[in-house]
Design an enzyme around this catalytic site. Structure first.
Site, mmCIF file in Angstrom:
data_model
loop_
_atom_site.group_PDB
_atom_site.id
_atom_site.type_symbol
_atom_site.label_atom_id
_atom_site.label_comp_id
_atom_site.label_asym_id
_atom_site.label_seq_id
_atom_site.Cartn_x
_atom_site.Cartn_y
_atom_site.Cartn_z
ATOM 1 N N SER A 485 44.070 44.052 31.830
ATOM 2 C CA SER A 485 44.237 42.752 32.463
ATOM 3 C C SER A 485 43.948 42.812 33.973
ATOM 4 C CB SER A 485 45.649 42.242 32.176
ATOM 5 O OG SER A 485 45.706 40.857 32.198
ATOM 6 N N ASP A 496 31.721 46.520 40.741
ATOM 7 C CA ASP A 496 30.642 45.558 40.973
ATOM 8 C C ASP A 496 30.237 45.480 42.441
ATOM 9 O OD1 ASP A 496 30.597 44.982 38.297
ATOM 10 O OD2 ASP A 496 31.823 43.178 38.449
ATOM 11 N N LYS A 510 41.378 43.428 27.533
ATOM 12 C CA LYS A 510 41.975 42.086 27.375
ATOM 13 C C LYS A 510 41.453 41.199 28.491
ATOM 14 C CE LYS A 510 45.745 39.146 26.469
ATOM 15 N NZ LYS A 510 45.431 38.085 27.386
#
Length: 708
Positions: A485, A496, A510
């Protein structure tokens, strides 16, 4: 995970029309051939008007508000039918091929039944299962009454333990033979776990009598909840219906993770399985339980243990839950056991609330040698993404949060002149979305941190609005399968933005958001949004894939989003940022080569790889012998393989070898001593953490860009 802007309740605008109510009342009649004298004792289980209306509301809510909005058609009917059969008879030991042939007439009709509020077919299938389960319990009790010693364990026969895809028994005679073998297998497992015949007889007799008593207490609500969940969970595993009782206890059940034993639980056929341990909770601090352990009995204080095999999850939760400060005993089958090994241990935990300060981020120094030079790296362990909402909303200047604590720890580590930092997110199951965003902001200039796509296709962009970077030094993030999460959002952003090397295991996966919608009867928890990384990639299903992977410390087929049925797929959307040049990519191959050279013979890495490989091989051996001598020989071989792996690790580290595997209750002192020794370990003693530090040092040495 909850976020204020995402956690709004949908207003109930959809009311039933008079024609819809008429359809509810004028139900489709069942075939006359469906009347079963054997199931007459369950005839009192019938749907009522509130349940029929609730089912229609569930259909409408999912149609309008679920993230995917898939059609309710024959294809979904087939999926629901298959899921309902699996819920009722996961091991295929109650229904016969004749039953299935009879039920098959409804395979493509459940969509129509749901649209009209017709619950009768679902009740009919459930009643048939109750009848058969009752028959099995009577059969098993009758066999046990003759004594365990009356069963012949010298015959040459086998039993298939994984019956999820096994053929259905041809008829009731074939079913009874299956019951005979199933009972024999259960007895044999207990015999090999060193239970005496008389004790086995007493244990199973008590278990089956309790199960029979619980069958007689089945309520219509139990049937309705199972049936509607068979429908709801064709959408995704987190979309579930909660009956009025369970809805009332929902917050209490969830607080089991915070004010109970500190463990998130999940049904696993006849067992209840531990999915995750809450950081700083009683279970995690005890070092006596682990994810994938199975709970088979629960006791209050020193009272007698209650066998809970075959119980529903909510019933087990009620037994485990209790007043803060009280003790609960759990009998568990460790996940480290070989498949089919029923050897268990009993542990005692004291229920308590998890204090915020115990979940707080903490720092340590990792001292490593590089080419004869002592190097200091900082480690910041973040067990959860926490925020003292009460103090924050009250405007208190000293409110506690993950980001505030990490800022302080970074400053302290910089004062100690560390050459880089490792953020340790292992076992961090998430928490505050706001904190995941703000923590990301400490390491990037400014910009988006996570994207949230809603069911209507609208994309909300959460951003870090603070200018400047708080820490721009060398950084790695260590994750594992239980990093979930908010952890995945932070790790994904670091990857990223090319800000940190991500190292460790594939994360949980999740990547969806749920909300609770009240109904006229119970509540519906439904998925209405999905998280995406700033690269546009979803965190759903795949999680975050590390740049450099470590051996899995648990079977990802057992734990993780991808292990759940009907998990929503991975996908991607338009990226929120233009990815800059990756400073790590030119060196990844060399970093992996150096990592492999170090860990190919590292005792902890070798042990992790070989233990997982052994367990995966054993999981495939689902056909077991019902001949006691053969079964004992099979078990002895497995135990020797496990012992050899453990002793190989110990020998490589210069530790004392074991003569037998530690499993029995009398070894509690040894386990406690090991836990105490573990608490005294230095960061360098953690093989995965130390190797993460070495990879960071390799990066510092290889790349001139790293020494900013």
């Amino acid at each position: 995970m909850r976020h204020n802007s995402l956690n709004k309740r949908i207003s109930m605008k959809h009311t039933l029309t008079r024609s819809a109510l008429a359809l509810v009342i004028s139900l489709v009649a069942l075939p006359a051939s469906y009347a079963m004298s054997k199931a007459q004792q369950w005839d009192y289980l019938q749907p009522d008007r509130d349940q029929m209306i609730a089912s229609l509301n569930v259909v409408e809510l999912l149609k309008r508000h679920h993230y995917s909005k898939p059609p309710l058609d024959d294809a979904r009917s087939r999926k629901m039918y298959a899921g309902y059969l699996k819920m009722l008879d996961p091991a295929r030991v109650y229904f016969t091929a004749t039953d299935i042939q009879e039920f098959n007439r409804w395979e493509t009709q459940f969509d129509d039944f749901l649209k009209s509020g017709n619950l009768k077919p679902g009740y009919a299938m459930y009643n048939r299962q109750l009848s058969r389960q009752d028959q099995y319990l009577d059969y098993a009790l009758e066999k046990l009454s003759k004594g365990v010693d009356a069963i012949d364990f010298t015959l040459t026969e086998t039993f298939e333990t994984d019956r999820e895809k096994a053929p259905w028994a041809a008829d009731e005679e074939a079913l009874k033979d299956l019951w005979r073998k199933r009972l024999k297998d259960q007895i044999l497992r207990l015999k090999i776990a060193n239970k005496e015949p008389k004790a086995i007889e007493e244990l199973l007799t008590k278990r089956y009598k309790n199960q029979k008593k619980r069958l007689q207490q089945t309520r219509s609500e139990d049937v309705f909840q199972t049936y509607i969940n068979a429908f709801a969970q064709t959408y995704d595993p987190h979309t579930t219906y909660l009956s009025p009782d369970n809805a009332e206890n929902f917050d209490i059940n969830m607080s089991l993770s915070l004010e109970g034993i500190g463990a998130m639980l999940q049904s696993d056929n006849e067992h209840v399985k531990i999915v995750r341990l809450i950081p700083a909770g009683p279970a995690e601090k005890s070092k006596l339980v682990a994810p994938a352990d199975k709970i088979i009995a629960v006791g209050q204080g020193q009272k007698e243990l209650v066998d809970v095999i075959g119980w529903r999850l909510d019933e087990v939760v009620k037994l485990i839950r209790g007043p803060k400060g009280s003790q609960v005993r759990l009998e568990i089958i460790p996940a480290s056991n070989a498949p089919n090994d029923m050897t268990s241990k009993v542990i005692t935990l004291t229920r308590e609330a998890v204090k915020l300060e115990e979940q707080a981020a903490k720092k340590s120094i990792l001292n490593l040698d590089q080419d004869g030079r002592q190097v200091k790296l900082g480690v910041i362990e973040i067990p959860a993404f926490y925020l003292d909402f009460k103090a924050y909303r009250a405007g208190k200047p000293d409110y506690k949060s993950t980001t505030r604590d990490v800022k302080r720890l970074i400053t302290e580590l910089q004062d100690e002149q560390v050459e880089g930092i490792v953020i340790d997110l292992r076992n961090n199951g998430g928490g505050s979305l706001q904190e995941a965003t703000e923590l990301t902001g400490l390491f990037i200039e400014q910009g988006p941190t996570v994207l949230v796509r809603n069911s209507d296709g609208r994309i909300d962009v959460l951003t870090d609005d603070h200018e400047g970077v708080f820490y721009d030094g060398p950084l790695t993030v260590l994750v594992n399968r239980l990093s979930a999460s908010a952890s995945e959002i932070f790790a994904g952003a670091m990857q990223d933005y090319r800000r940190a090397l991500i190292i460790g295991g594939q994360t949980f996966g999740k990547g969806t958001v749920q909300t609770i919608q009240p109904l006229n009867h119970g509540e519906l928890k439904l998925t209405l949004a999905k998280f995406y990384r700033v690269s546009g990639k979803s965190t759903q299903h795949k999680g975050v894939i590390p740049d450099i992977s470590y051996p899995a410390d648990m079977d990802i087929n057992e734990i993780g989003e991808s292990a759940l049925p009907e998990a929503m797929p991975w996908d991607s959307i338009k990226p929120a940022i233009h990815l800059k040049k990756d400073p790590f990519q030119p060196f990844i191959a060399e970093l992996k080569q150096r990592h492999n050279a170090r860990t190919n013979n590292d005792p902890d890495f070798v042990f992790s790889r070989e233990r997982l490989a052994l367990n995966q091989r054993l999981q495939k051996d689902t056909l077991v012998s019902l001949n006691e001598a053969e079964r004992r020989a099979e078990y002895a071989k497995i135990e020797q393989k496990q012992l050899a792996l453990e002793n190989a690790r110990r020998a490589s580290k210069g530790e004392d070898l074991l003569k037998t595997l530690i499993k029995e209750d009398e070894d509690d002192q040894i386990i406690a001593a090991a836990a105490e020794k573990d608490a005294q370990k230095k960061p360098e003693d953690d093989a995965y953490l130390a190797e993460t530090g070495r990879i960071l040092l390799d990066w510092l040495k290889l790349s001139p860009m790293a020494s900013r």
